[in-house]
Design a protein around this motif. Sequence first.
Motif, PDB file in Angstrom:
ATOM      1  N   LEU A 105       0.695  -1.070  -0.094  1.00  9.10           N
ATOM      2  CA  LEU A 105       0.070   0.103  -0.097  1.00  9.10           C
ATOM      3  C   LEU A 105       0.686   1.403   0.104  1.00  9.10           C
ATOM      4  O   LEU A 105       0.756   2.113   0.807  1.00  9.10           O
ATOM      5  CB  LEU A 105      -0.781   0.077   1.248  1.00  9.10           C
ATOM      6  CG  LEU A 105      -1.959  -1.189   1.450  1.00  9.10           C
ATOM      7  CD1 LEU A 105      -2.553  -1.219   2.421  1.00  9.10           C
ATOM      8  CD2 LEU A 105      -2.599  -1.210   0.077  1.00  9.10           C
ATOM      9  N   GLU A 106       1.739   1.201  -0.920  1.00  7.50           N
ATOM     10  CA  GLU A 106       2.650   2.596  -1.041  1.00  7.50           C
ATOM     11  C   GLU A 106       2.017   3.654  -1.161  1.00  7.50           C
ATOM     12  O   GLU A 106       0.873   3.783  -2.091  1.00  7.50           O
ATOM     13  CB  GLU A 106       3.734   2.204  -1.925  1.00  7.50           C
ATOM     14  CG  GLU A 106       4.713   3.451  -2.418  1.00  7.50           C
ATOM     15  CD  GLU A 106       5.719   3.230  -3.443  1.00  7.50           C
ATOM     16  OE1 GLU A 106       6.384   4.317  -3.881  1.00  7.50           O
ATOM     17  OE2 GLU A 106       5.424   2.168  -3.946  1.00  7.50           O
ATOM     18  N   GLY A 107       1.995   4.656  -0.462  1.00  8.66           N
ATOM     19  CA  GLY A 107       1.347   6.055  -0.543  1.00  8.66           C
ATOM     20  C   GLY A 107       0.222   6.111   0.391  1.00  8.66           C
ATOM     21  O   GLY A 107      -0.305   7.267   0.517  1.00  8.66           O
ATOM     22  N   HIS A 108      -0.086   5.135   1.140  1.00  7.06           N
ATOM     23  CA  HIS A 108      -1.120   5.293   2.139  1.00  7.06           C
ATOM     24  C   HIS A 108      -0.673   5.668   3.464  1.00  7.06           C
ATOM     25  O   HIS A 108       0.689   5.645   3.761  1.00  7.06           O
ATOM     26  CB  HIS A 108      -1.642   4.029   2.331  1.00  7.06           C
ATOM     27  CG  HIS A 108      -2.624   3.421   1.167  1.00  7.06           C
ATOM     28  ND1 HIS A 108      -2.254   2.892   0.180  1.00  7.06           N
ATOM     29  CD2 HIS A 108      -3.972   3.328   1.078  1.00  7.06           C
ATOM     30  CE1 HIS A 108      -3.165   2.760  -0.624  1.00  7.06           C
ATOM     31  NE2 HIS A 108      -4.543   2.773  -0.079  1.00  7.06           N
ATOM     32  N   SER A 109      -1.483   6.174   4.492  1.00  3.10           N
ATOM     33  CA  SER A 109      -0.904   6.875   5.618  1.00  3.10           C
ATOM     34  C   SER A 109      -0.552   5.628   6.605  1.00  3.10           C
ATOM     35  O   SER A 109      -0.663   4.434   6.292  1.00  3.10           O
ATOM     36  CB  SER A 109      -2.260   7.537   6.309  1.00  3.10           C
ATOM     37  OG  SER A 109      -2.950   6.489   6.768  1.00  3.10           O
ATOM     38  N   ARG A 110       0.307   6.265   7.373  1.00  2.00           N
ATOM     39  CA  ARG A 110       0.942   5.035   8.313  1.00  2.00           C
ATOM     40  C   ARG A 110      -0.053   4.602   9.162  1.00  2.00           C
ATOM     41  O   ARG A 110      -0.028   3.278   9.528  1.00  2.00           O
ATOM     42  CB  ARG A 110       1.872   5.937   9.068  1.00  2.00           C
ATOM     43  CG  ARG A 110       3.202   6.603   8.766  1.00  2.00           C
ATOM     44  CD  ARG A 110       4.238   7.369   9.432  1.00  2.00           C
ATOM     45  NE  ARG A 110       5.336   7.774   8.742  1.00  2.00           N
ATOM     46  CZ  ARG A 110       6.663   7.098   8.722  1.00  2.00           C
ATOM     47  NH1 ARG A 110       6.611   5.807   9.280  1.00  2.00           N
ATOM     48  NH2 ARG A 110       7.711   7.697   8.259  1.00  2.00           N
ATOM     49  N   SER A 111      -0.978   5.415   9.606  1.00  2.00           N
ATOM     50  CA  SER A 111      -2.127   4.863  10.476  1.00  2.00           C
ATOM     51  C   SER A 111      -2.825   3.872   9.735  1.00  2.00           C
ATOM     52  O   SER A 111      -3.152   2.696  10.479  1.00  2.00           O
ATOM     53  CB  SER A 111      -3.078   6.032  10.639  1.00  2.00           C
ATOM     54  OG  SER A 111      -2.479   6.898  11.707  1.00  2.00           O
ATOM     55  N   SER A 112      -3.227   3.692   8.626  1.00  2.00           N
ATOM     56  CA  SER A 112      -3.818   2.595   7.813  1.00  2.00           C
ATOM     57  C   SER A 112      -2.933   1.346   8.018  1.00  2.00           C
ATOM     58  O   SER A 112      -3.590   0.196   8.153  1.00  2.00           O
ATOM     59  CB  SER A 112      -3.941   2.936   6.441  1.00  2.00           C
ATOM     60  OG  SER A 112      -3.024   3.389   5.613  1.00  2.00           O
ATOM     61  N   ILE A 113      -1.490   1.652   7.778  1.00  3.43           N
ATOM     62  CA  ILE A 113      -0.689   0.401   7.865  1.00  3.43           C
ATOM     63  C   ILE A 113      -0.683  -0.187   8.938  1.00  3.43           C
ATOM     64  O   ILE A 113      -0.729  -1.244   9.323  1.00  3.43           O
ATOM     65  CB  ILE A 113       0.836   0.822   7.413  1.00  3.43           C
ATOM     66  CG1 ILE A 113       0.841   1.531   6.111  1.00  3.43           C
ATOM     67  CG2 ILE A 113       1.611  -0.205   7.592  1.00  3.43           C
ATOM     68  CD1 ILE A 113       0.451   0.662   4.889  1.00  3.43           C
ATOM     69  N   TYR A 114      -0.635   0.569  10.176  1.00  3.89           N
ATOM     70  CA  TYR A 114      -0.691   0.267  11.548  1.00  3.89           C
ATOM     71  C   TYR A 114      -1.988  -0.647  11.787  1.00  3.89           C
ATOM     72  O   TYR A 114      -2.143  -1.723  12.374  1.00  3.89           O
ATOM     73  CB  TYR A 114      -0.708   1.360  12.501  1.00  3.89           C
ATOM     74  CG  TYR A 114       0.983   2.019  12.359  1.00  3.89           C
ATOM     75  CD1 TYR A 114       1.971   1.412  11.778  1.00  3.89           C
ATOM     76  CD2 TYR A 114       0.766   3.527  12.698  1.00  3.89           C
ATOM     77  CE1 TYR A 114       3.099   2.234  11.783  1.00  3.89           C
ATOM     78  CE2 TYR A 114       2.000   4.119  12.602  1.00  3.89           C
ATOM     79  CZ  TYR A 114       3.057   3.305  12.020  1.00  3.89           C
ATOM     80  OH  TYR A 114       4.290   4.153  11.958  1.00  3.89           O
ATOM     81  N   PHE A 115      -3.257  -0.032  11.568  1.00  6.99           N
ATOM     82  CA  PHE A 115      -4.667  -0.551  11.835  1.00  6.99           C
ATOM     83  C   PHE A 115      -4.632  -1.838  10.942  1.00  6.99           C
ATOM     84  O   PHE A 115      -5.025  -2.777  11.533  1.00  6.99           O
ATOM     85  CB  PHE A 115      -5.550   0.408  11.110  1.00  6.99           C
ATOM     86  CG  PHE A 115      -5.721   1.425  12.159  1.00  6.99           C
ATOM     87  CD1 PHE A 115      -5.811   1.330  13.524  1.00  6.99           C
ATOM     88  CD2 PHE A 115      -6.189   2.850  11.691  1.00  6.99           C
ATOM     89  CE1 PHE A 115      -6.043   2.289  14.480  1.00  6.99           C
ATOM     90  CE2 PHE A 115      -6.330   3.659  12.545  1.00  6.99           C
ATOM     91  CZ  PHE A 115      -6.274   3.286  13.996  1.00  6.99           C
ATOM     92  N   LEU A 116      -4.130  -1.925   9.636  1.00 12.26           N
ATOM     93  CA  LEU A 116      -4.336  -3.508   9.083  1.00 12.26           C
ATOM     94  C   LEU A 116      -3.515  -4.502   9.508  1.00 12.26           C
ATOM     95  O   LEU A 116      -3.833  -5.504   9.668  1.00 12.26           O
ATOM     96  CB  LEU A 116      -4.003  -2.931   7.617  1.00 12.26           C
ATOM     97  CG  LEU A 116      -5.270  -2.345   6.752  1.00 12.26           C
ATOM     98  CD1 LEU A 116      -4.630  -2.024   5.291  1.00 12.26           C
ATOM     99  CD2 LEU A 116      -6.270  -3.248   6.457  1.00 12.26           C
ATOM    100  N   SER A 117      -2.155  -4.021   9.958  1.00 11.80           N
ATOM    101  CA  SER A 117      -1.311  -5.018  10.407  1.00 11.80           C
ATOM    102  C   SER A 117      -1.431  -5.595  11.718  1.00 11.80           C
ATOM    103  O   SER A 117      -1.608  -6.756  11.937  1.00 11.80           O
ATOM    104  CB  SER A 117      -0.039  -4.350  10.489  1.00 11.80           C
ATOM    105  OG  SER A 117       0.413  -3.873   9.252  1.00 11.80           O
ATOM    106  N   SER A 118      -1.942  -4.655  12.736  1.00  8.30           N
ATOM    107  CA  SER A 118      -2.480  -5.122  13.900  1.00  8.30           C
ATOM    108  C   SER A 118      -3.690  -5.928  13.760  1.00  8.30           C
ATOM    109  O   SER A 118      -3.928  -6.905  14.475  1.00  8.30           O
ATOM    110  CB  SER A 118      -2.551  -3.888  15.041  1.00  8.30           C
ATOM    111  OG  SER A 118      -3.495  -3.040  14.254  1.00  8.30           O
ATOM    112  N   ALA A 119      -4.772  -5.559  13.053  1.00  7.23           N
ATOM    113  CA  ALA A 119      -5.909  -6.259  12.797  1.00  7.23           C
ATOM    114  C   ALA A 119      -5.829  -7.753  12.402  1.00  7.23           C
ATOM    115  O   ALA A 119      -6.289  -8.653  12.751  1.00  7.23           O
ATOM    116  CB  ALA A 119      -6.993  -5.510  12.109  1.00  7.23           C
TER     117      ALA A 119
END
Length: 310
Positions: A105-119
């Motif tokens: 997901l290059e170009g997406h926000s850090r928060s979206s990466i953290y949310f998806l990864s943890s979920a």
Amino acid sequence: MEGVEGRRVCQEFSAGYYGLCAVGGMLSAGTTHLAITPLDVLKVNMQVNPIKYSGISSGFSILWREQGPSSLWRGWSGKLFGYGVQGGFKFGLYEYFKKFYSDLLEGHSRSSIYFLSSASAQVFADIALCPFEAVKVRVQAQPYYAKGLADGFPKLYYSEGLSGFYRGLFPLWGRNLPFSMIMFSTFEHSVNFIYQNIIKRRKEDCSRTQQLGVTCLAGYTAGAVGTFVSNPADNIVSSLYNKKADNVLQAVKKIGFGNLFIRSLPVRITIVGPLVTLQWFFYDTIKVLSGLPTSGGINNKKLEEAKLST
């Protein structure tokens, strides 16, 4: 950053790295959850019988007087092994998914990466935890149900079948998914905030002691924020496992919507803040001793070059 012996045990994002993270998560989660077993016993009894166990000090007193000091350690094996397994999946898979989603997901926000990864990590972690939690909660709230996992597992299987082990899976997801998403995201953002606005130095320029201090501060913040979010589902899980309700809607109706947020909240805050802090501290200590950097941030050159929004 060099390890104790001057070199890293493994390279970041290798199979060995994810394995080390899983082992670190298993050790940190299992030992810390074991340490707070008395508080967890009280919490479960406050949720199942709030009239009798109405406060922390009085609740401990009742348990000690009526069931003896050993009652405070009921379910310790479920805490050690269940949450150890969960921690291994949660931390190991979080590191894996964080790299996976940061590349995808290059170009997406850090928060979206953290949310998806943890979920994503938590889904698998709770599937692994659920059978242990099913036995643990019964052992803690029903004094004569079983002594621990060894006799609790077969008893639950013979009485309820495989479905008995996963009766609370969806409420468990309801409790742990929001908590994990908030906890990991808050931790990551807290780490960045502390380095950028308080210490005002890059992580790489700080000593190991300073880095672990940042880990502890960010860990406590993450635990405190996540506790309130997950409290309603935590009450529902205890109600379902102890047959105080047959389904989620019935549990909500019996407990009361407002009580979902406040019942057992003080004891959970007492448990979760220090617990999460110690987990991150032990986890990052293991990484540091292996020659790896402490947690926090997305180690991805493409994302760094893109200067992602927070």
